[in-house]
Design an enzyme around this catalytic site. Structure first.
Site, mmCIF file in Angstrom:
data_model
loop_
_atom_site.group_PDB
_atom_site.id
_atom_site.type_symbol
_atom_site.label_atom_id
_atom_site.label_comp_id
_atom_site.label_asym_id
_atom_site.label_seq_id
_atom_site.Cartn_x
_atom_site.Cartn_y
_atom_site.Cartn_z
ATOM 1 N N CYS A 2 16.889 60.878 44.286
ATOM 2 C CA CYS A 2 18.409 61.439 44.175
ATOM 3 C C CYS A 2 18.472 63.291 43.816
ATOM 4 O O CYS A 2 16.557 64.066 43.581
ATOM 5 C CB CYS A 2 19.051 61.340 42.509
ATOM 6 S SG CYS A 2 18.892 59.736 42.444
ATOM 7 N N ARG A 27 17.436 63.563 50.771
ATOM 8 C CA ARG A 27 16.727 62.968 49.158
ATOM 9 C C ARG A 27 17.983 61.942 48.835
ATOM 10 O O ARG A 27 16.890 61.541 48.221
ATOM 11 C CB ARG A 27 16.654 63.615 48.480
ATOM 12 C CG ARG A 27 16.398 65.531 48.004
ATOM 13 C CD ARG A 27 16.335 66.476 46.848
ATOM 14 N NE ARG A 27 16.137 66.370 46.158
ATOM 15 C CZ ARG A 27 14.294 65.664 45.823
ATOM 16 N NH1 ARG A 27 13.703 67.253 46.963
ATOM 17 N NH2 ARG A 27 14.419 65.911 44.800
ATOM 18 N N TRP A 74 19.694 58.095 45.708
ATOM 19 C CA TRP A 74 18.938 57.096 45.571
ATOM 20 C C TRP A 74 18.062 56.015 44.927
ATOM 21 O O TRP A 74 17.864 56.038 43.823
ATOM 22 C CB TRP A 74 17.177 57.703 46.335
ATOM 23 C CG TRP A 74 17.016 56.636 47.645
ATOM 24 C CD1 TRP A 74 16.601 56.532 48.796
ATOM 25 C CD2 TRP A 74 15.457 56.299 47.070
ATOM 26 N NE1 TRP A 74 15.979 55.800 48.872
ATOM 27 C CE2 TRP A 74 14.956 55.276 48.134
ATOM 28 C CE3 TRP A 74 14.530 55.711 45.573
ATOM 29 C CZ2 TRP A 74 13.995 54.927 48.030
ATOM 30 C CZ3 TRP A 74 14.136 54.353 45.458
ATOM 31 C CH2 TRP A 74 13.003 53.864 47.205
ATOM 32 N N ASN A 103 17.365 61.464 38.063
ATOM 33 C CA ASN A 103 16.972 62.044 39.227
ATOM 34 C C ASN A 103 15.295 61.086 38.790
ATOM 35 O O ASN A 103 14.600 62.506 38.129
ATOM 36 C CB ASN A 103 16.235 63.016 40.472
ATOM 37 C CG ASN A 103 15.149 63.018 40.642
ATOM 38 O OD1 ASN A 103 15.153 61.946 41.421
ATOM 39 N ND2 ASN A 103 14.645 63.617 41.288
ATOM 40 N N GLY A 104 14.819 60.616 38.719
ATOM 41 C CA GLY A 104 13.439 59.440 38.045
ATOM 42 C C GLY A 104 14.498 58.361 37.529
ATOM 43 O O GLY A 104 14.892 57.616 38.047
ATOM 44 N N GLU A 486 0.761 58.034 62.724
ATOM 45 C CA GLU A 486 1.905 58.533 62.971
ATOM 46 C C GLU A 486 3.138 57.725 63.937
ATOM 47 O O GLU A 486 4.262 58.424 63.625
ATOM 48 C CB GLU A 486 1.692 59.761 63.249
ATOM 49 C CG GLU A 486 2.208 60.432 62.948
ATOM 50 C CD GLU A 486 3.524 60.815 61.328
ATOM 51 O OE1 GLU A 486 4.411 61.476 61.600
ATOM 52 O OE2 GLU A 486 3.320 60.271 60.485
ATOM 53 N N LYS A 490 7.029 56.872 63.162
ATOM 54 C CA LYS A 490 8.568 57.456 63.043
ATOM 55 C C LYS A 490 8.660 56.258 64.114
ATOM 56 O O LYS A 490 10.464 56.260 63.645
ATOM 57 C CB LYS A 490 7.514 59.176 64.876
ATOM 58 C CG LYS A 490 7.329 59.462 63.814
ATOM 59 C CD LYS A 490 7.644 60.730 63.198
ATOM 60 C CE LYS A 490 7.966 60.036 61.678
ATOM 61 N NZ LYS A 490 6.898 61.183 60.427
ATOM 62 N N GLU A 493 10.163 54.110 61.082
ATOM 63 C CA GLU A 493 11.390 54.666 60.017
ATOM 64 C C GLU A 493 12.749 55.152 60.172
ATOM 65 O O GLU A 493 14.050 55.282 59.930
ATOM 66 C CB GLU A 493 10.728 55.973 60.198
ATOM 67 C CG GLU A 493 10.005 56.541 59.053
ATOM 68 C CD GLU A 493 9.123 58.467 58.132
ATOM 69 O OE1 GLU A 493 10.019 58.717 57.438
ATOM 70 O OE2 GLU A 493 8.386 58.693 59.509
ATOM 71 N N HIS A 509 -9.135 42.235 68.616
ATOM 72 C CA HIS A 509 -10.049 41.059 67.595
ATOM 73 C C HIS A 509 -8.071 40.679 66.625
ATOM 74 O O HIS A 509 -8.321 40.689 65.655
ATOM 75 C CB HIS A 509 -10.539 42.090 66.208
ATOM 76 C CG HIS A 509 -11.511 42.339 67.033
ATOM 77 N ND1 HIS A 509 -12.870 41.869 67.240
ATOM 78 C CD2 HIS A 509 -11.853 43.528 67.584
ATOM 79 C CE1 HIS A 509 -13.462 42.503 68.324
ATOM 80 N NE2 HIS A 509 -13.176 43.595 68.050
ATOM 81 N N LYS A 608 13.795 61.843 51.673
ATOM 82 C CA LYS A 608 12.860 63.058 52.352
ATOM 83 C C LYS A 608 11.652 63.262 51.160
ATOM 84 O O LYS A 608 10.092 63.036 51.636
ATOM 85 C CB LYS A 608 13.480 64.179 52.145
ATOM 86 C CG LYS A 608 12.167 65.157 52.834
ATOM 87 C CD LYS A 608 11.870 64.787 54.320
ATOM 88 C CE LYS A 608 11.366 66.411 54.530
ATOM 89 N NZ LYS A 608 10.791 65.903 55.666
#
Ligand code: AGP
Length: 613
Positions: A2, A27, A74, A103-104, A486, A490, A493, A509, A608
């Site tokens: 958060c 965040r 969040w 936050n936590g 990567e 992207k 996300e 395979h 983030k």
């Protein structure tokens, strides 16, 4: 993960708190709220949704207090509802004396809730946080001093926290506390601020004090003091923020992600500034805190990281093994910290993190250091916890990265790892001539990325092809395998399309079974030592009527002929190709998400900086 902002000073707090929350929305953004103390009474405004819905609420019911705390969330415990939004109130018998943001994660909240309920405290939310507000309120009943009440309540908590607290009857006091989640104090002349990230403070002051674990701070307009829960009073260290406040403005771009993709030529230039030494055909880093002799003694390198940073570390593995002939292992930090991997005294551990606050990466750093291993960090955020706790390291100098989907930080990480590979190789057996060739290749990267950025219209064509897809496969050989990973991340996300990255030859395979018109295959295939083999793999997909999007070297007619869309990058030595090939993949994900109407800078369910396990 958060975002917290606190303010006490001469101005009305709510506009300052709200603009700070806007800068911290990367965040977490499922609900927002603030509280202030006006005339000794607590005022609170909170609502599910983005910061703008909190602004609408404040338009209806303004808050005049000059001291307050605020939060953008969040969710970890309880869905995004008005009730679960922060701040949470603490008190009993109808007297709510505390407002608190957190936050936590509090791991023993259920037991504490039971204890507090048995003493008459009533709970309004499903959050873990509310127990802290009631614990502080209980202490306030006996000590009636917020700073002391918070310090007496904290030892009951198990877990992590960054806290902001205001109390009824204490109109200009904000208390902050940190254990595991970042908090920074902004030092003004007749005002003081509190925030999860200096980004929120930058418009008001460049003078900041980073809180350490176990520290509690008391802010008033004219002063602040810090106490450690065990060590007692702390003399604060004041640092200066080294970037301009407008570094976090959109600057006319549609999204932060697009702005940061387009900044990459400057990003790589800044990452290399003052580090390339032509006279020695090598790179130097001022902060490694290890001598050349100690570095030559190293027999193995372990990288630990998460997400995009893990992909960058994987590129580092290929480069260091190829140039310096040093074995490298790349570990998921969340696994490494609990796996008890054997590490001998000639193993050098690096952690990589853009934010410098990712809980699992911090855990990996602490685990390696606890076991006596010098642990270095490759970090972007100056003053972050990982940067402060590492034994040495390398800053990326990429400036603040706001877009949740990391782009420029990845390029800065790969540029730094390419220079690190050159440095380690020149300490071993790489010749001056080969070193010079690599140094010149690195110096050519910013212009070459500029060339790739100019192909954006063509990339949007490929995006049109992928917008209706169900899945996508990203494929790369050797040093391009991590780039494929990567690219897939992207796309996942920000466009919410399922995508997977694979070593190209791995297709046969199993994954090749997925090939059809709705599962495009994105090949990362610039010219190089394994190009012919990659072309055969592209043929295999073509033979099964697959949709082919390829990133290849300009003028590669063979690959272009096999592709539905061919995305050219300039001819370049293999060691710098990842820095060029990733750019079309970043823009591809961006334009697919744009075409699908996704919220690019605030993708769902993400944050983030992941500060909880
Ligand atoms: C990447 O786009 C994501 N935001 C995420 O995977 C990120 O890379 C990961 O959380 C690690 O973050 P860090 O580099 O700040 O430690």
């Amino acid at each position: 993960m958060c975002g917290i902002v606190g303010y006490t000073g001469q101005h009305e707090a709510s506009p300052i708190l709200v603009s700070g929350l806007r800068r911290l929305e990367y965040r977490g953004y499922d609900s927002a709220g603030l509280a202030g103390v006006d005339d000794g009474r607590i005022e609170i405004r909170k609502r599910a949704g983005r910061v703008r819905s909190l602004e609408e609420l404040l338009d209806e019911r303004p808050m005049r207090a000059r001291c307050g705390i605020s939060h953008t969330r969040w969710a970890t415990h309880g869905p995004a509802t008005d009730r679960n939004a922060h701040p949470h109130l603490g008190g009993r018998g109808g007297r709510m004396t505390v407002a608190l943001v957190h936050n936590g994660v509090i791991e023993n909240y259920a037991a504490l809730r039971k204890e507090l309920e048995s003493e008459g405290f009533q709970f309004q939310s499903q959050t873990d946080t509310e127990v802290i507000a009631h614990l502080v309120a209980r202490e306030l009943e006996t000590v009636d001093e917020p700073f002391l009440a918070v310090r007496r309540a904290l030892p009951r908590l198990e877990g992590t926290y960054g806290l902001g607290v205001v109390c009824a009857g204490h109109p200009d006091v904000v208390v902050g506390a940190r254990f595991g989640s970042p908090l920074v104090v902004g030092v003004g002349d007749d005002e003081h601020l509190l925030a999860s990230d200096a980004v929120a403070i930058a418009p008001h002051t460049a003078r900041v004090a980073y809180l350490q674990d176990g520290e509690v701070v008391r802010l008033t307009p004219l002063d602040f003091q810090i106490q450690h829960l065990e060590k007692g009073p702390i003399t604060p260290r004041i640092d200066r923020i080294d970037w301009k406040p407008d570094a976090v403005e959109l600057g006319g771009h549609a999204h932060y992600m697009l702005k940061e993709i387009r900044e990459q030529p400057e990003t790589v230039t800044d990452a290399c500034r003052g580090r390339l030494v032509r006279s020695e055909a090598t790179a130097h880093f001022g902060g490694l805190n290890l001598t050349a002799r100690q570095l030559r003694r190293v027999r193995r390198i372990v990288f630990a990281a998460c997400g995009t940073s893990w992909h960058a570390a994987l590129v580092g593995e290929y480069l260091i093994e190829r140039l310096a002939d040093l074995p490298v292992e790349v570990e998921y930090a969340s696994e490494f910290r609990y796996r008890n991997a054997p590490l001998d005294d000639r193993t050098l551990v690096f952690v990589l993190s853009q934010s410098g606050e990712t809980a699992d990466t911090l855990g990996a750093l602490r685990e390696a250091r606890r076991r006596g291993h010098p642990t270095l960090a490759i970090v972007n955020t100056v003053g972050s916890t990982i940067a402060r706790e590492a034994d040495g390291g390398i800053y990326l100098h990429a400036g603040p990265e706001v877009g949740v989907a990391s782009t420029k930080a990845f390029s800065a990480q790969v540029a730094v790892l390419t220079m690190l590979a050159l440095h380690l190789a020149r300490l071993r057996h790489l010749s001056f001539a080969d070193g010079t060739a690599i140094l010149e290749a690195i110096q050519s990267v910013p212009d070459l990325i500029g060339e790739v950025l100019r192909t954006e219209p063509r990339i949007d064509e490929a995006a049109a092809l992928m917008t209706e897809a169900r899945n996508a496969l990203y494929l790369g050989r050797d040093i391009h395998f991590p780039v494929a990973l990567e690219g897939a991340l992207k796309l996942k996300e920000i466009s919410y399309l399922h995508a997977e990255g694979y070593p190209t030859a791995e297709m046969k395979h199993g994954p090749i079974a997925l090939v059809d018109r709705e599962t495009p295959c994105v090949f990362v295939a610039p010219k190089g030592s394994l190009h012919a083999k990659t072309l055969s793999n592209v043929e295999e997909v073509k033979a099964r009527h697959g949709v082919i999007v390829s990133v290849g070297t300009a003028g590669d007619e063979a690959l272009a002929a096999l592709s539905d869309v061919f995305l050219p990058i300039p001819e370049a030595p293999e060691v710098i190709q990842p820095l060029l090939a990733v750019v079309p993949l970043q823009l591809l994900a961006y334009h697919v998400a744009r075409r699908r109407g996704c919220d690019i800078d605030k993708p769902r369910n993400l944050a983030k900086s992941v500060t909880v396990e």
